[in-house]
Motif scaffolding. Structure first.
Motif, PDB file in Angstrom:
ATOM      1  N   UNK A  37      12.396  72.569 -79.811  1.00 46.36           N
ATOM      2  CA  UNK A  37      13.204  73.118 -78.814  1.00 46.36           C
ATOM      3  C   UNK A  37      14.876  72.799 -79.030  1.00 46.36           C
ATOM      4  N   UNK A  38      14.796  71.394 -79.640  1.00 44.86           N
ATOM      5  CA  UNK A  38      16.184  70.759 -79.522  1.00 44.86           C
ATOM      6  C   UNK A  38      17.006  71.451 -80.772  1.00 44.86           C
ATOM      7  N   UNK A  39      16.403  71.958 -81.945  1.00 45.09           N
ATOM      8  CA  UNK A  39      16.646  72.578 -83.003  1.00 45.09           C
ATOM      9  C   UNK A  39      17.138  74.087 -82.522  1.00 45.09           C
ATOM     10  N   UNK A  40      16.279  74.777 -81.930  1.00 46.66           N
ATOM     11  CA  UNK A  40      16.901  75.995 -81.319  1.00 46.66           C
ATOM     12  C   UNK A  40      17.970  76.005 -80.575  1.00 46.66           C
ATOM     13  N   UNK A  41      17.930  74.833 -79.464  1.00 47.83           N
ATOM     14  CA  UNK A  41      19.231  74.878 -78.583  1.00 47.83           C
ATOM     15  C   UNK A  41      20.335  74.743 -79.449  1.00 47.83           C
ATOM     16  N   UNK A  42      20.352  74.027 -80.402  1.00 51.04           N
ATOM     17  CA  UNK A  42      21.356  73.987 -81.291  1.00 51.04           C
ATOM     18  C   UNK A  42      21.853  74.783 -82.471  1.00 51.04           C
ATOM     19  N   UNK A  43      21.022  76.037 -82.223  1.00 45.87           N
ATOM     20  CA  UNK A  43      21.100  77.177 -83.247  1.00 45.87           C
ATOM     21  C   UNK A  43      20.744  76.699 -84.713  1.00 45.87           C
ATOM     22  N   UNK A  44      20.098  75.562 -84.769  1.00 44.58           N
ATOM     23  CA  UNK A  44      19.389  75.277 -86.162  1.00 44.58           C
ATOM     24  C   UNK A  44      18.302  75.802 -86.701  1.00 44.58           C
ATOM     25  N   UNK A  45      17.463  76.488 -85.465  1.00 41.43           N
ATOM     26  CA  UNK A  45      16.192  77.055 -85.714  1.00 41.43           C
ATOM     27  C   UNK A  45      16.107  78.245 -84.815  1.00 41.43           C
ATOM     28  N   UNK A  46      15.095  79.136 -85.251  1.00 39.34           N
ATOM     29  CA  UNK A  46      14.893  80.053 -84.362  1.00 39.34           C
ATOM     30  C   UNK A  46      13.480  80.336 -84.002  1.00 39.34           C
ATOM     31  N   UNK A  47      12.678  81.082 -83.207  1.00 40.17           N
ATOM     32  CA  UNK A  47      11.424  81.368 -82.648  1.00 40.17           C
ATOM     33  C   UNK A  47      10.833  82.606 -83.253  1.00 40.17           C
ATOM     34  N   UNK A  48       9.476  82.433 -83.619  1.00 41.54           N
ATOM     35  CA  UNK A  48       8.963  83.733 -84.125  1.00 41.54           C
ATOM     36  C   UNK A  48       8.635  84.297 -82.789  1.00 41.54           C
ATOM     37  N   UNK A  49       8.275  85.823 -82.698  1.00 40.24           N
ATOM     38  CA  UNK A  49       8.054  86.619 -81.655  1.00 40.24           C
ATOM     39  C   UNK A  49       6.874  85.903 -81.010  1.00 40.24           C
ATOM     40  N   UNK A  50       5.647  85.468 -81.808  1.00 36.36           N
ATOM     41  CA  UNK A  50       4.571  84.898 -81.145  1.00 36.36           C
ATOM     42  C   UNK A  50       5.139  83.738 -80.134  1.00 36.36           C
ATOM     43  N   UNK A  51       5.986  82.827 -80.679  1.00 36.06           N
ATOM     44  CA  UNK A  51       6.436  81.906 -79.776  1.00 36.06           C
ATOM     45  C   UNK A  51       7.293  82.224 -78.652  1.00 36.06           C
ATOM     46  N   UNK A  52       8.028  83.190 -78.991  1.00 32.31           N
ATOM     47  CA  UNK A  52       8.865  83.802 -77.920  1.00 32.31           C
ATOM     48  C   UNK A  52       7.991  84.419 -76.708  1.00 32.31           C
ATOM     49  N   UNK A  53       6.826  85.211 -77.113  1.00 32.09           N
ATOM     50  CA  UNK A  53       5.992  85.522 -76.085  1.00 32.09           C
ATOM     51  C   UNK A  53       5.356  84.379 -75.323  1.00 32.09           C
ATOM     52  N   UNK A  54       4.822  83.430 -76.276  1.00 29.32           N
ATOM     53  CA  UNK A  54       4.318  82.145 -75.550  1.00 29.32           C
ATOM     54  C   UNK A  54       5.200  81.628 -74.468  1.00 29.32           C
TER      55      UNK A  54
END
Length: 224
Positions: A37-54
């Motif tokens: 989550x920390x990496x995603x919030x700092x735009x260093x990582x994204x989430x797959x569709x499965x994780x977004x759906x989760x």
């Protein structure tokens, strides 16, 4: 000049701020590791569709909220897209309850999914739990008679030429009515998300549903 679309990191930070959650609380509630989550919030990582759906399921929010800001202005774009739908060329997915024929699968990121469905299940016990998915849907009876079970309404019987429009996040099931071995309907599902087709195909347990070889090839083509 139109403002650029918000990143997933910005959307998650605003969602967390709206609920007053710490990053740890957000992690616990969403089931996504804190470091991720920390990496995603700092735009260093994204989430797959499965994780977004989760995330959408665990937090009880429409998945469309993770793709665009509510109320964000968007400039209409004419895409001039067109696709002819033929049942004999459709993506065919078999499940114990239904035969799905997904139409116009060569168009990616559709906001509406047209599908011809053959309905075999005749009882709630045979069907199993009501299904839920993001968006809304319209169903028109082409052949036979169906019973529509929904989470908040009494069952309704629909015959050829009749139709229903429902909120798809409400639990629902379509059954062949008594005396009808198989019914056929045209359904159009819509959602603010761009991966609605994969979401629909993942509703049923993949170990129960069987895809024919042509369908498997078509699925790979759609996902490319």
């Amino acid at each position: 000049m139109a403002s650029s679309a918000p990143t997933l990191g910005i959307l998650l930070r605003k969602l967390r701020s709206r609920h007053g959650w710490t990053l740890k609380q957000m992690s616990e509630n969403s089931g996504i590791p804190l470091s991720t989550l920390s990496k995603v919030e700092h735009d260093r990582l994204t989430l797959t569709y499965d994780k977004l759906y989760q995330v959408s399921q665990r937090l009880g929010i429409p998945i469309s909220e993770l793709f665009a800001e509510a109320g964000q202005d968007a400039t209409p774009t004419v895409t001039a897209r067109r696709s002819l739908g033929y049942v004999d060329r459709a993506l065919h997915v078999e499940t114990p309850n239904y035969d799905y024929y997904f139409l116009c699968t060569e168009l990616r990121r559709k906001r509406m999914i047209p599908v011809i469905t053959k309905i075999r299940a005749r009882t709630s016990k045979e069907f199993g739990e009501l299904v839920h998915h993001p968006g809304e849907e319209f169903v028109y009876v082409l052949r036979g008679t169906i019973v529509v079970n929904t989470e908040f309404y009494d069952p309704v019987v629909l015959e050829v030429g009749q139709s229903i429009y429902i909120d798809s996040s409400m639990g629902h099931a379509y059954l062949a009515a008594e005396g009808c071995d198989e019914a056929e309907v045209l359904g159009v599902m819509s959602s603010g998300g761009e991966d609605l087709q994969e979401s629909l195909m993942s509703i049923h347990d993949p170990h129960n549903g069987q895809r024919n070889p042509a369908a498997a090839s078509a699925i790979r083509t759609v996902r490319q």
